[in-house]
Scaffold this motif. Structure first.
Motif, PDB file in Angstrom:
ATOM      1  N   PRO A 196      50.687  35.555  44.219  1.00  0.00           N
ATOM      2  CA  PRO A 196      49.953  34.972  44.764  1.00  0.00           C
ATOM      3  C   PRO A 196      49.627  34.496  45.962  1.00  0.00           C
ATOM      4  O   PRO A 196      48.163  34.193  46.071  1.00  0.00           O
ATOM      5  N   SER A 197      49.886  34.921  46.623  1.00  0.00           N
ATOM      6  CA  SER A 197      50.057  34.750  48.071  1.00  0.00           C
ATOM      7  C   SER A 197      49.712  36.546  48.673  1.00  0.00           C
ATOM      8  O   SER A 197      48.826  36.102  49.824  1.00  0.00           O
ATOM      9  N   PRO A 199      46.548  38.300  48.042  1.00  0.00           N
ATOM     10  CA  PRO A 199      45.067  37.757  47.928  1.00  0.00           C
ATOM     11  C   PRO A 199      44.774  39.080  47.292  1.00  0.00           C
ATOM     12  O   PRO A 199      45.834  40.881  47.332  1.00  0.00           O
ATOM     13  N   THR A 202      44.638  37.687  42.159  1.00  0.00           N
ATOM     14  CA  THR A 202      44.331  36.783  41.663  1.00  0.00           C
ATOM     15  C   THR A 202      42.674  37.492  40.275  1.00  0.00           C
ATOM     16  O   THR A 202      41.837  36.885  40.807  1.00  0.00           O
ATOM     17  N   SER A 205      40.988  36.379  35.153  1.00  0.00           N
ATOM     18  CA  SER A 205      40.820  36.466  33.707  1.00  0.00           C
ATOM     19  C   SER A 205      39.900  35.798  33.020  1.00  0.00           C
ATOM     20  O   SER A 205      39.711  36.418  32.195  1.00  0.00           O
ATOM     21  N   GLY A 210      35.538  35.529  40.065  1.00  0.00           N
ATOM     22  CA  GLY A 210      36.153  36.531  41.109  1.00  0.00           C
ATOM     23  C   GLY A 210      35.107  37.627  41.031  1.00  0.00           C
ATOM     24  O   GLY A 210      33.709  37.986  40.899  1.00  0.00           O
ATOM     25  N   CYS A 212      33.133  38.881  43.692  1.00  0.00           N
ATOM     26  CA  CYS A 212      32.173  39.095  44.409  1.00  0.00           C
ATOM     27  C   CYS A 212      32.334  39.170  45.199  1.00  0.00           C
ATOM     28  O   CYS A 212      31.531  39.346  46.570  1.00  0.00           O
ATOM     29  N   CYS A 213      34.020  38.813  45.953  1.00  0.00           N
ATOM     30  CA  CYS A 213      34.256  39.287  46.738  1.00  0.00           C
ATOM     31  C   CYS A 213      35.073  40.254  47.519  1.00  0.00           C
ATOM     32  O   CYS A 213      35.356  41.122  48.191  1.00  0.00           O
TER      33      CYS A 213
ATOM     34  N   TYR B 421      46.651  30.396  40.685  1.00  0.00           N
ATOM     35  CA  TYR B 421      45.229  29.238  40.457  1.00  0.00           C
ATOM     36  C   TYR B 421      44.611  30.375  39.319  1.00  0.00           C
ATOM     37  O   TYR B 421      43.836  28.896  38.513  1.00  0.00           O
ATOM     38  N   GLU B 422      44.813  31.224  38.509  1.00  0.00           N
ATOM     39  CA  GLU B 422      43.847  30.809  37.047  1.00  0.00           C
ATOM     40  C   GLU B 422      44.754  30.200  36.352  1.00  0.00           C
ATOM     41  O   GLU B 422      44.377  29.628  35.426  1.00  0.00           O
ATOM     42  N   THR B 614      44.894  33.350  54.092  1.00  0.00           N
ATOM     43  CA  THR B 614      44.217  34.110  53.488  1.00  0.00           C
ATOM     44  C   THR B 614      44.103  33.335  51.980  1.00  0.00           C
ATOM     45  O   THR B 614      43.115  33.777  51.150  1.00  0.00           O
ATOM     46  N   ASN B 615      45.263  33.568  51.039  1.00  0.00           N
ATOM     47  CA  ASN B 615      45.121  33.383  49.773  1.00  0.00           C
ATOM     48  C   ASN B 615      44.431  31.826  49.567  1.00  0.00           C
ATOM     49  O   ASN B 615      43.245  31.920  48.493  1.00  0.00           O
ATOM     50  N   PHE B 618      40.904  32.966  50.414  1.00  0.00           N
ATOM     51  CA  PHE B 618      40.313  33.863  48.234  1.00  0.00           C
ATOM     52  C   PHE B 618      40.124  33.259  47.800  1.00  0.00           C
ATOM     53  O   PHE B 618      39.037  32.696  46.828  1.00  0.00           O
ATOM     54  N   GLU B 619      40.435  32.325  46.991  1.00  0.00           N
ATOM     55  CA  GLU B 619      40.900  31.242  46.481  1.00  0.00           C
ATOM     56  C   GLU B 619      39.562  30.210  45.925  1.00  0.00           C
ATOM     57  O   GLU B 619      38.767  30.036  45.105  1.00  0.00           O
ATOM     58  N   ALA B 621      36.985  31.054  48.064  1.00  0.00           N
ATOM     59  CA  ALA B 621      35.758  32.436  47.448  1.00  0.00           C
ATOM     60  C   ALA B 621      36.221  32.543  45.821  1.00  0.00           C
ATOM     61  O   ALA B 621      34.583  32.179  45.212  1.00  0.00           O
ATOM     62  N   ASN B 622      36.454  32.333  45.120  1.00  0.00           N
ATOM     63  CA  ASN B 622      37.342  32.036  43.931  1.00  0.00           C
ATOM     64  C   ASN B 622      36.274  31.301  43.031  1.00  0.00           C
ATOM     65  O   ASN B 622      35.418  30.955  42.020  1.00  0.00           O
ATOM     66  N   SER B 625      32.752  31.095  43.339  1.00  0.00           N
ATOM     67  CA  SER B 625      31.623  32.441  42.845  1.00  0.00           C
ATOM     68  C   SER B 625      31.621  31.983  40.823  1.00  0.00           C
ATOM     69  O   SER B 625      30.777  31.671  40.077  1.00  0.00           O
TER      70      SER B 625
END
Lengths: 213, 643
Positions: A196-197, A199, A202, A205, A210, A212-213, B421-422, B614-615, B618-619, B621-622, B625
């Protein structure tokens, strides 16, 4: 929280028969006498074990109000099991069962396991619908029948778990295609070595997330 | 005799003050076990002196609620000072000042009661009762014979004064003293006897023989002692005096031993110490008995020993009674010693018996083991095979290491799961709300398509235009506002948007959730907080916020669909507002967490931390979205309302 299968349940029935209370009793093991009217649908989830397999029950608790009928219909899709609930102290809720059943059959897949539940069995003195009537209705329509009490928790576990067992059996028999999510069954996430750390691991699901990045 | 007795008393009296405190603790246990009140009675009674009219007996419960029965004899003999209540066997002055608390009573009682009582405390209540009975009888008999009929009820006042009144009692006592009243505290049960013994053994002589026989008969005597005593003393009630009341309460309350050792000061101390020793030895021996007795000691044997003990005890009591020993201390010591020896002997018997039994068992076991295997050759061989295998401790150590490794792995897995995260998004029902919204959206799309298929020509193009217009309305501004907006503004915006949409939803829960996270962040002690923990919290917060946002989008969809009058333009505008506001909030949250993580990076240039930051982005941004997707899913819902 890994699970072998996820079963989607839907609880339907007239307003005030105790659908939300059944869910609360099953997921939280508590009873709340006064419950807000459900808007659209609420969710609950609980892990159970069948045949030494972890199964996550994802329960969609629909609003019983007529106004939400059109909306809740759209949630039937993709349910593996349904609890059709009536109130043994209010005959009209029993009388509406046919309508609910037709709705459910029409908007869900044909293999959906439906459990007929006569709730509020603790209020024996106010009973209006005999147990035999419920049994007869269930027999007639090919349902499993059970009387429960969300208040005393009587038969609540059994109602949910027996339904799950039946679904599980159908999977074993090959009746359900577990790869088709429209059947309301999902295979649990495998022990994916996602870090998870980092990028990118993730992936979404979620159906829309997700990407879009 | 007179002289020696009196001397003893006097010396004891002198020591009273200093020794008062000592007995308390020692006797507490005893007191608890005593069902009966063991009041200390100062029995001051001289036959000649006892004038029924003038006698006053008071039962005072001192500190510890021990009952002190003071029989103040206001008699002709005023020369007696209560403090120095000299006791002579002579008829002219038989002033027995028996000051005894329940505890002291026992002790005083020839030390037999003391020992027996302690024994009893340890293990045998029966003994206690017997002893008490004996003492009672003695006292009675004494009273009968010597003090007997002269103490009248009227004169005897039994005053049970609560502890609080102790001081008063003392004062009263003093008054009595000054008035040359002979104060005798009669411990009816046992004290009396003690006194008598102490004061004058001669008094007892006649009665001793009777005690032995009588004691057994009077099992219930204890509780009735007070009454019996009064009767036996033939107290003649005076109009003003209360009949003696020995309440059972007294006994209970007597748990707290009174300090009042009366005249028994130093003597009492020695007795006590002896008694204490004996008790401790008895205790240990009893423990031994219990231990060895497990499976080994024969209950019958124990019972027999017990009987013997009792018998011997009685005998010793009898002996002491019979002995006219001028000074009491020696006799007491003698009695104690005897008892201790007795108990020790008994203990030894039991222990040795237990050992014998064990030995027998061991021999038997060996016999069984060697049966058909002389010299245990086979069994030794069997054990040797085991020796070739790795040492047990080594196996255990390896197993432990394995288990630790597994645990570490599972912990890592768990941590990974926690950080996913999910999973968190799913746990907070964000995913399922999104799924439900998707179903709604699809339903609306189907409806629209059906409608579209039914349309022709102008209607059809009009319809498509409307659809496009709504889509345009829902387009998000390309560039998100860079200028930071405050939480307050976000709250305002959300509120306004909800009002415009005219649906009954609220973002209070979501805002509260964020505010709580913010509070947590601000209060965070960066020195303590691990960066992984911080990262986990960041992901958790983002997943939670997004889930709540999903829930509200879902609810908005449902409520819009059942709304009577639709105003699509307003709804679209509001939804866009909500979406941008929520994404802004997500951005703020991510920035805040990253900032905290960044402060960690300064301390230690850890590559992992930058990965974590960074993560988080990222999340975030997730999350954004997801939120924007939700808006897209709502477009069909809006479109349905427009047609």
């Amino acid at each position: 929280m890994s699970y072998a299968y996820l079963f989607k349940y839907i609880i339907i029935g007239d307003t005030g028969v105790g659908k939300s209370c059944l869910l609360l009793q099953f997921t939280d093991k508590r009873f709340q006498p006064v419950h807000d009217l459900t808007i659209g649908v609420e969710f609950g989830a609980r892990m159970i074990t069948i045949d030494s397999k972890q199964i996550k029950l994802q329960i969609w608790d629909t609003a019983g109000q007529e106004a939400f009928r059109s909306i809740t219909r759209s949630y039937y899709r993709g349910a593996a099991g349904a609890l059709l609930v009536y109130d043994i102290t209010r005959r009209e809720t029993f009388n509406h069962l046919t309508t609910w059943l037709d709705d459910a059959r029409q908007h869900s897949n044909s293999n959906m396991v439906i459990m007929l539940i006569g709730n509020k069995s603790d209020l024996e003195s106010r009973r209006e619908v005999k147990k035999e009537e419920g049994e007869a209705f269930a027999r007639e329509h090919g349902l499993v029948f059970m009387e429960t009490s969300a208040k005393t928790a009587a038969n609540v576990e059994e109602a949910f778990i027996n339904t799950a067992k039946e679904i599980y059996e159908k999977i074993q028999e090959g009746v359900f295609d577990i790869n088709n999510e429209a059947n309301g069954i999902k295979i649990g996430p495998q022990h994916s070595p996602t870090n998870p750390s980092l990028p990118g691991a993730t992936g979404s699901s979620g159906s829309q997330g997700g990407g879009c990045c | 005799m007179d002289t020696s007795d009196s001397e003893c008393f006097e010396s004891a009296d002198e020591d009273i003050q200093s020794d008062e405190e000592l007995p308390k603790k020692v006797f507490n246990k005893d007191c608890q076990n005593l069902l009966k009140p063991n009041p200390n009675y100062e029995l001051e009674a001289s036959e000649t002196l006892c004038d029924p009219r003038t006698e006053e007996s008071k039962i005072t419960r001192q500190n510890d609620a021990s009952i002190k029965l003071e029989i103040a004899v206001k008699g002709d003999n005023e020369s007696k000072n209560s403090n120095k209540a000299s006791h002579s066997s002579s008829e002219t002055e038989d002033i027995c000042q028996v000051t005894s608390k329940i505890n002291t009573i026992n002790v005083i009682d020839d030390s037999k009661p003391v020992l027996s009582r302690k024994e009893n405390v340890e293990g045998d209540l029966c003994n206690i009762k017997q002893v008490e009975q004996e003492t009672v009888k003695k006292s009675r008999s004494c009273a009968k014979t010597k003090l007997g009929s002269k103490i009248s009820k009227d004169t005897v006042k039994f005053e049970i004064t609560p502890e609080k009144k102790k001081s008063k009692v003392v004062e009263k006592e003093k008054l009595h003293k000054t008035e040359n009243n002979i104060i005798s505290s009669v411990q009816i049960v046992e004290n009396e006897k003690l006194k008598v013994d102490n004061d004058d053994q001669n008094l007892w002589d006649d009665e001793e023989l009777d005690w032995g026989t009588e004691t057994k008969l009077e099992s219930d005597a204890k509780h009735n002692i007070s009454k019996d005593n009064t009767e036996e003393y033939k107290f003649q009630p005076s109009p003003s005096s209360n009949t003696p009341q020995f309440n059972p309460h007294i006994g209970k309350k007597s748990e707290n031993q009174s300090d009042n050792w009366g005249a028994w000061g130093s003597w009492g101390v020695s007795v006590l110490s002896t008694a204490t020793q004996s008790v401790s030895s008895i205790t240990s021996q009893l423990t031994n008995v219990i231990e060895t007795g497990l499976g080994a000691a024969d209950p019958e044997e124990l019972a027999r020993i017990d009987r013997e003990e009792k018998r011997e005890l009685k005998e010793s009591l009898g002996k002491e009674c019979e002995q006219d020993i001028p000074s009491e201390a020696p006799s007491v010591g003698f009695g104690l010693g005897n008892l201790v020896k007795l108990v020790e002997n008994t203990g030894n018997k039991v222990i040795s018996g237990g050992l014998d039994t064990l030995e027998t068992i061991g021999k038997k076991t060996m016999e069984v083991l060697q049966e058909g295997d002389p010299g245990l050759k086979k069994k030794r061989a069997f054990l040797k095979i085991e020796q070739n295998k790795p040492v047990l401790s080594q196996i255990l150590r390896e197993a432990k290491e394995r288990a630790e490794n597994e645990r570490n792995i599972s912990e890592e897995v768990y941590m990974k799961k926690m950080k996913n995260y999910e999973t968190l998004f799913d746990d907070h029902h964000g995913l399922v709300h999104l799924e439900a919204l998707e179903l709604l959206s699809k339903q609306c799309e189907i409806k629209l398509r059906n409608l579209q298929n039914s349309l022709n020509g102008e209607q059809y193009t009009e319809f498509l235009e409307t659809m496009d217009q709504i889509k345009e309305l829902c387009e998000l501004p390309d560039e998100e506002e860079e200028d930071q907006i405050s939480i307050l503004e976000i709250r305002e915006k959300l509120k306004k948007a909800v009002t415009e949409m005219n649906v009954q939803i609220s973002y209070d829960k979501l805002m509260t959730n964020w505010e709580e996270s913010e509070v947590w962040l601000n209060a965070l002690n960066m020195n303590i907080c691990d960066e992984k923990e911080l990262h986990q919290q960041a992901i958790e917060t983002l997943a939670q916020l997004t889930s709540l946002a999903m829930e509200q989008f879902h609810k908005i969809g449902e409520l819009l669909l059942i709304k009577d009058r639709r105003s699509t333009a307003d709804e679209a505008d509001s939804l866009v507002q909500v979406t941008t506001t929520l994404t802004a909030l997500i951005g703020i949250a991510a920035a805040k967490f990253s900032e905290k993580l960044n402060s960690k990076i300064c301390e230690s240039t850890n590559k992992e931390i930058s990965g974590l930051i960074t993560n988080v982005f990222f999340e975030a941004a997730n999350s954004s979205s997801y939120i924007q997707d939700a808006l897209q899913l709502l477009i069909p819902v809006l479109q349905v309302g427009a047609v």
